[in-house]
Write a protein that holds these residues in place. Structure first.
Motif, PDB file in Angstrom:
ATOM      1  N   ASP A 673      39.501 -18.254   0.571  1.00  0.00           N
ATOM      2  CA  ASP A 673      38.115 -18.036   0.301  1.00  0.00           C
ATOM      3  C   ASP A 673      37.489 -19.224  -0.677  1.00  0.00           C
ATOM      4  N   THR A 674      36.416 -19.389  -0.293  1.00  0.00           N
ATOM      5  CA  THR A 674      35.886 -20.789  -1.024  1.00  0.00           C
ATOM      6  C   THR A 674      34.156 -20.439  -1.109  1.00  0.00           C
ATOM      7  N   ALA A 675      33.974 -20.970  -2.367  1.00  0.00           N
ATOM      8  CA  ALA A 675      32.450 -20.971  -2.732  1.00  0.00           C
ATOM      9  C   ALA A 675      31.790 -22.042  -3.147  1.00  0.00           C
ATOM     10  N   ALA A 676      30.668 -22.638  -2.915  1.00  0.00           N
ATOM     11  CA  ALA A 676      29.910 -23.722  -3.545  1.00  0.00           C
ATOM     12  C   ALA A 676      28.538 -23.628  -3.707  1.00  0.00           C
ATOM     13  N   VAL A 677      28.159 -23.762  -4.855  1.00  0.00           N
ATOM     14  CA  VAL A 677      26.622 -23.929  -5.084  1.00  0.00           C
ATOM     15  C   VAL A 677      26.199 -25.431  -5.421  1.00  0.00           C
ATOM     16  N   ALA A 678      24.864 -25.799  -4.826  1.00  0.00           N
ATOM     17  CA  ALA A 678      24.449 -27.118  -5.096  1.00  0.00           C
ATOM     18  C   ALA A 678      23.217 -27.101  -5.760  1.00  0.00           C
ATOM     19  N   VAL A 679      23.051 -27.506  -7.077  1.00  0.00           N
ATOM     20  CA  VAL A 679      21.514 -27.471  -7.565  1.00  0.00           C
ATOM     21  C   VAL A 679      20.895 -28.816  -7.475  1.00  0.00           C
ATOM     22  N   HIS A 680      19.732 -29.082  -6.676  1.00  0.00           N
ATOM     23  CA  HIS A 680      19.451 -30.512  -6.626  1.00  0.00           C
ATOM     24  C   HIS A 680      18.086 -30.445  -7.449  1.00  0.00           C
ATOM     25  N   ARG A 681      17.929 -31.273  -8.394  1.00  0.00           N
ATOM     26  CA  ARG A 681      16.761 -31.518  -9.048  1.00  0.00           C
ATOM     27  C   ARG A 681      15.686 -32.469  -8.407  1.00  0.00           C
ATOM     28  N   LEU A 682      14.640 -31.938  -7.792  1.00  0.00           N
ATOM     29  CA  LEU A 682      13.751 -32.695  -7.146  1.00  0.00           C
ATOM     30  C   LEU A 682      13.193 -33.761  -7.864  1.00  0.00           C
ATOM     31  N   PRO A 683      12.844 -34.992  -7.260  1.00  0.00           N
ATOM     32  CA  PRO A 683      12.311 -36.027  -7.734  1.00  0.00           C
ATOM     33  C   PRO A 683      10.685 -35.628  -8.255  1.00  0.00           C
ATOM     34  N   LEU A 684      10.550 -36.186  -9.272  1.00  0.00           N
ATOM     35  CA  LEU A 684       9.366 -35.717 -10.040  1.00  0.00           C
ATOM     36  C   LEU A 684       8.075 -35.560  -9.104  1.00  0.00           C
ATOM     37  N   ALA A 685       8.006 -36.746  -8.228  1.00  0.00           N
ATOM     38  CA  ALA A 685       6.821 -36.922  -7.420  1.00  0.00           C
ATOM     39  C   ALA A 685       6.792 -35.700  -6.647  1.00  0.00           C
ATOM     40  N   GLU A 686       7.903 -35.294  -5.832  1.00  0.00           N
ATOM     41  CA  GLU A 686       8.240 -34.444  -5.168  1.00  0.00           C
ATOM     42  C   GLU A 686       7.809 -33.133  -5.424  1.00  0.00           C
ATOM     43  N   ALA A 687       8.439 -32.654  -6.713  1.00  0.00           N
ATOM     44  CA  ALA A 687       8.119 -31.661  -7.264  1.00  0.00           C
ATOM     45  C   ALA A 687       6.649 -31.442  -7.826  1.00  0.00           C
ATOM     46  N   LEU A 688       5.755 -32.310  -7.772  1.00  0.00           N
ATOM     47  CA  LEU A 688       4.512 -32.128  -8.206  1.00  0.00           C
ATOM     48  C   LEU A 688       3.714 -32.062  -6.863  1.00  0.00           C
ATOM     49  N   ILE A 689       3.870 -33.025  -5.978  1.00  0.00           N
ATOM     50  CA  ILE A 689       2.934 -33.126  -4.880  1.00  0.00           C
ATOM     51  C   ILE A 689       3.464 -32.294  -3.768  1.00  0.00           C
ATOM     52  N   ASP A 690       4.374 -32.131  -3.330  1.00  0.00           N
ATOM     53  CA  ASP A 690       4.829 -31.433  -2.129  1.00  0.00           C
ATOM     54  C   ASP A 690       5.408 -30.074  -2.215  1.00  0.00           C
ATOM     55  N   PRO A 691       4.769 -29.088  -3.100  1.00  0.00           N
ATOM     56  CA  PRO A 691       5.550 -28.019  -3.413  1.00  0.00           C
ATOM     57  C   PRO A 691       6.153 -27.357  -2.061  1.00  0.00           C
ATOM     58  N   SER A 692       5.426 -27.519  -0.939  1.00  0.00           N
ATOM     59  CA  SER A 692       5.956 -26.404   0.050  1.00  0.00           C
ATOM     60  C   SER A 692       6.901 -26.931   0.971  1.00  0.00           C
ATOM     61  N   ARG A 693       7.347 -28.040   0.506  1.00  0.00           N
ATOM     62  CA  ARG A 693       8.306 -28.758   1.407  1.00  0.00           C
ATOM     63  C   ARG A 693       9.741 -27.810   1.408  1.00  0.00           C
ATOM     64  N   ASP A 694       9.932 -27.554   2.693  1.00  0.00           N
ATOM     65  CA  ASP A 694      11.164 -26.685   2.862  1.00  0.00           C
ATOM     66  C   ASP A 694      12.077 -27.316   3.984  1.00  0.00           C
ATOM     67  N   ASP A 695      13.027 -28.061   3.530  1.00  0.00           N
ATOM     68  CA  ASP A 695      14.019 -28.610   4.631  1.00  0.00           C
ATOM     69  C   ASP A 695      15.462 -28.200   4.137  1.00  0.00           C
ATOM     70  N   SER A 696      15.449 -27.035   3.313  1.00  0.00           N
ATOM     71  CA  SER A 696      16.847 -26.869   2.829  1.00  0.00           C
ATOM     72  C   SER A 696      17.560 -25.839   3.312  1.00  0.00           C
ATOM     73  N   HIS A 697      17.103 -25.358   4.511  1.00  0.00           N
ATOM     74  CA  HIS A 697      17.860 -24.198   5.144  1.00  0.00           C
ATOM     75  C   HIS A 697      19.323 -24.520   5.537  1.00  0.00           C
ATOM     76  N   ALA A 698      20.352 -24.008   5.011  1.00  0.00           N
ATOM     77  CA  ALA A 698      21.613 -24.072   5.195  1.00  0.00           C
ATOM     78  C   ALA A 698      21.781 -23.325   6.554  1.00  0.00           C
ATOM     79  N   THR A 699      22.873 -23.987   7.290  1.00  0.00           N
ATOM     80  CA  THR A 699      23.144 -23.132   8.849  1.00  0.00           C
ATOM     81  C   THR A 699      23.466 -21.709   8.274  1.00  0.00           C
ATOM     82  N   ASN A 700      22.979 -20.766   8.885  1.00  0.00           N
ATOM     83  CA  ASN A 700      23.580 -19.404   8.579  1.00  0.00           C
ATOM     84  C   ASN A 700      24.037 -18.733   9.921  1.00  0.00           C
ATOM     85  N   GLY A 701      24.941 -18.983  10.544  1.00  0.00           N
ATOM     86  CA  GLY A 701      25.669 -18.568  11.780  1.00  0.00           C
ATOM     87  C   GLY A 701      26.265 -17.116  11.525  1.00  0.00           C
ATOM     88  N   GLU A 702      25.759 -16.176  11.603  1.00  0.00           N
ATOM     89  CA  GLU A 702      26.239 -14.734  11.486  1.00  0.00           C
ATOM     90  C   GLU A 702      27.442 -14.589  12.075  1.00  0.00           C
TER      91      GLU A 702
END
Lengths: 717, 111
Positions: A673-702
């Motif tokens: 078994d294997t686990a991994a976590v990624a922490v991405h620091r949003l670019p400043l502009a993106e963090a301020l201007i586009d708070p609703s951006r949501d393109d981060s869904h990892a695939t979740n094939g049950e």
């Protein structure tokens, strides 16, 4: 599990079963193989197949074939019945008949051969050829000698003239063709005799008058011996006959008549077909844990070889009948058969048919099904109509049993072929049922066990990662391939006192104890984080807790604290995380001791500079330790390669790259078994201007075995 | 599966010392083999030496076995001696977990 079932079946197989791996080394060698090749299992396992059973002159071809298959993924000899010369331990050679199948087993191929010694059959064939020779010689001699030899033969012999009329039949032939006397036979037109039977060849296709060897000879064609199956239209009795014919020419070489020996090979042909069928059914049943699909495949296989239609019913825990498979020789009539199945109530009459079989666990054979039996069993007019349309000739119901428990039943029905199912068919069906029972039981146990493990595992991982302002999180958990044990990898993330804590770790071990330790570590971390802010101190707290456990309890862990624009890290025996910025991938942090393992140890907090637009990836050694088909480890270099340039991508994409690279590397090989976590620091502009951006869904094939689970995401609120 | 190096244990016994030279990969599949081969050290010798200098890989199960042996040696009053792996992959695990410093390791060249 699958291997236990396979071994069970292989050990009892009538054929020699020899399996080998991609390197041509023997991996399975059943008792029949020991007898056939005169060599014990212990002696055979691990040695090259070529050395053990292939005569020297054929070895190059074998190795070449294997090499070519591994290169292109297909081989001309696979899944065909072939004859070849094999080698015994004492160096003698003998003829065998075999089929070989390739199975994809994780990243590697394995090959499975079912082999039968056919020296006796070949010997018998030679004997017959000698006899025909002798007959020819006799025919050239006196009439009397001819009569004396042929008349006393126990095999039926006939001579036909150019119009196919019988001009001679020995007493055995008269009886074989169902006549009381030679005169009776002589006066019956040949076509009328043929019409009494349905005749088919080895491939199941109809055999017509012009296909018969004697008829072909008269047309001037070469006539190979022909194996036919005859079913008497009235009695339903089936026979396998081998027809061998030779021309009888006069002095000028003109063919005047043909002589035919009819060899009754019913017993050996059915035994051979039974063996081949069982081997195929066994391989099918052992090939998969999806037993419903497997049973459907077995039902398809039974048609038309064993019967014209085949159904499989299982009883569920509540005692209700569950139809899982129906196969019919004529696909157009399949719907008829299916409609008929639905007519039977879920609760069956315990005194007849399937109900009786379920109740008693005994097979039921109905050789003949007269119309009044159908009428008696019919529920209503439509039901009777269906029963008649299907045209039951004969039926066989066989229980699928494990010990005293009946799991279900196989139903075999003969209709269109008109042949009567007999005791031979019953024995065959019972053997298939025994193998099916083991497959079903194992699959049920396995699916129960692995679903418990999945549920437990899920409860050990966070449902969803929290949303952290200015950051994006994604994670993946890939369970071990076996699927029936809880693994030791875990991660968690939570918010406490305006800070965010993130841990990832690996407790050594698997199963219940690993689950208990995982829960302990997460609980300790979460509780201690209420009053301890330093990641290093949190690790020390977990270390102390683990040391209080009675048995050695060790654990790797990485603890990361996130505050607005600051990140602090402590590592205990865990791989250092990777920091991805632009094209650069580097490790950050500093190694600290394993938790729970050593006395007098301490950890250090390290500040990490997480630039906007960069990503930190923490992972467990399940990734770097992963092994491919040839024993190579995935390693840190491949990991860095997969992640470079990915720093500015959404966290889920970074994790996705990592998982894909790993899966391509392993291509289904055994994985821990294997686990991994990624922490991405949003670019400043993106963090301020586009708070609703949501393109981060990892695939979740049950539904996938190896899946991304607990994929979470966070962005600015 | 073909492993890069076959897992092998070579045993040398003197009156007071049992040395096991371990070659190949020490992981989930080979740890039980080593554990069985070690048996109960207290019964057979005053010093058990595990020579890991030829070890090409070690995972957390291998490490766990070393820690268990170390604790057992302290409890039962016999001596555990470990020889450092030369291969980088195996050595890295010992380094990154702190085992290198905490367990009784010696360099291969020391002997």
């Amino acid at each position: 599990m699958a291997s236990t079932l396979a071994e069970f079946i292989i050990d009892r197989a009538y054929s020699a079963v020899v399996s080998m791996d991609e390197h041509g080394l023997v991996t399975a060698w059943n008792p029949s193989a020991e007898a056939t090749f005169g060599r014990g299992r212990d002696e055979a396992i691990g040695r090259p197949v070529a050395e053990l059973i292939i005569p020297e002159r054929l070895r190059t071809a074998h190795q070449e074939g294997l090499r070519r298959f591994l290169a292109v993924g297909e081989g001309p000899i696979l899944d065909h019945r072939l004859e070849i010369t094999a080698l015994r331990a004492d160096g003698t050679e003998f003829p065998v008949e075999f089929t070989i199948s390739a199975l994809r087993d994780g990243a590697a191929w394995s090959f499975h051969a079912f082999i039968r010694d056919i020296s006796q059959r070949i010997e018998a064939e030679r004997e017959r050829e000698r006899l025909v020779e002798e007959l020819h010689r006799a025919l050239r001699g006196s009439e009397r000698r001819f009569e004396a030899i042929i008349g006393s033969l126990s095999d039926p012999v006939t001579i036909r003239d150019r119009e196919h009329r019988f001009v001679y039949a020995n007493p055995a032939a008269v009886a074989h063709l169902g006549f009381g006397s030679w005169e009776e036979l002589r006066d019956t037109p040949p076509a009328a005799i043929m019409d009494q039977y349905t005749v088919s060849g080895e491939d199941g296709r109809d055999v017509r008058m012009e296909d018969i060897p004697s008829v072909r000879i008269l047309r001037g064609e070469p006539a190979e011996p022909l194996l036919i199956r005859t079913v008497h239209r009235e009695t339903g009795v089936q026979r396998w006959n081998l027809l061998k014919s030779a021309p009888l020419a006069d002095e000028d070489g003109i063919v005047e008549a043909t002589i035919t020996i009819i060899e009754d090979v019913t017993e050996q042909t059915r035994a051979a077909l039974q063996g081949a069928f069982l081997a195929e059914a066994s391989a099918l049943l052992a090939s998969s844990l999806d037993y419903e699909q497997t049973l459907r495949n077995v039902a398809e296989l039974a048609v038309p070889e064993v019967a014209d239609w085949c159904a499989v019913d299982l009883i569920d825990e509540d005692g209700d009948r569950n139809s899982v498979a129906v196969a019919h020789v004529d696909p157009a009539r399949l719907s008829l058969a299916q409609e008929l199945r639905e007519y039977q109530p879920a609760r069956l009459d315990p005194e007849q048919g399937l109900g009786l079989v379920f109740r008693t666990g005994q097979s039921l054979l109905y050789p003949d099904i007269p119309d009044d039996l159908l009428a008696k069993g019919a529920v209503d007019e439509r039901h009777l109509e269906l029963l008649r349309a299907v045209g039951f000739r004969s039926a066989l119901l066989v229980p699928v049993r494990v010990g005293e428990r009946t799991l279900g039943a196989l139903t075999l029905v003969s209709s269109d072929s008109g042949r009567v199912l007999d005791d031979f068919d019953r024995q065959l069906a019972e053997q298939v049922a025994a193998r099916a029972a083991v497959a079903i039981e194992n699959a049920r146990l396995y699916s129960q066990r692995s679903s418990i493990a999945r549920t437990l595992q899920r409860s050990l991982l966070p449902e969803q990662l929290p949303e952290i302002p200015g950051f994006q999180l994604a994670s993946a958990y890939l369970p071990a391939m076996e699927g029936s044990l809880v693994g030791g990898d875990f991660y968690d993330a939570w918010s406490v006192g305006g800070r965010w804590m993130l841990i990832i770790g690996d407790v050594t071990g698997k199963g219940v104890d690993a689950a208990a330790m995982t829960a302990l570590v997460r609980h300790t971390m979460r509780t201690a984080s209420e009053f301890l802010t330093s990641p290093a101190e949190l690790l020390a707290r977990v270390d102390a807790t683990l040391k209080q456990r009675p048995a050695l309890s060790v654990c790797t862990a990485l603890c990361l604290r996130l505050e607005e624009d600051r990140a602090t890290l402590a590592v205990g025996g865990h791989p250092l995380p990777l920091y991805i910025s632009g094209e650069r991938v580097s490790t950050v942090g500093e190694h600290g001791p394993l938790l729970g393992a050593f006395a007098d140890v301490a950890w250090r907090d390290i500040d990490v500079d997480l630039e906007p637009g960069s990503t930190l990836v923490a992972y467990t050694d399940g990734i770097t330790d992963a092994v491919d088909g040839s024993g190579r480890r995935f390693g840190i270099e491949r990991l860095c390669d997969a992640l470079k340039d990915a720093g500015d991508r959404p966290a889920a994409e970074v994790i996705g790259r990592l998982v894909r690279a790993l899966e391509v590397f392993q291509t289904g090989a055994h994985a821990d078994d294997t686990a991994a976590v990624a922490v991405h620091r949003l670019p400043l502009a993106e963090a301020l201007i586009d708070p609703s951006r949501d393109d981060s869904h990892a695939t979740n094939g049950e539904d996938q075995d190896r899946r991304l689970a607990g994929a979470g995401h966070g962005q600015t609120d | 599966m073909v492993r890069p190096t076959e897992f092998k244990i070579r045993r040398t016994t003197t009156e007071t010392n049992v040395t096991l030279l371990i070659t190949g990969e020490l992981d989930l599949s080979t740890v039980p083999v080593l554990a069985e081969s070690i048996g109960r050290p207290a019964d057979i010798a005053q010093t058990l030496t595990l020579d890991l200098s030829e070890l090409s890989f070690m995972d957390s199960t291998g490490l766990r076995l070393l820690i268990e042996l170390d604790q057992q040696a302290r409890r039962e009053d016999w001596k555990l001696s470990l020889i450092r792996p030369r291969h980088e992959t195996a050595a890295a695990v010992l380094h990154s977990t702190g085992a290198d410093a905490a367990l009784p390791f010696e360099d291969a060249a020391d002997r």
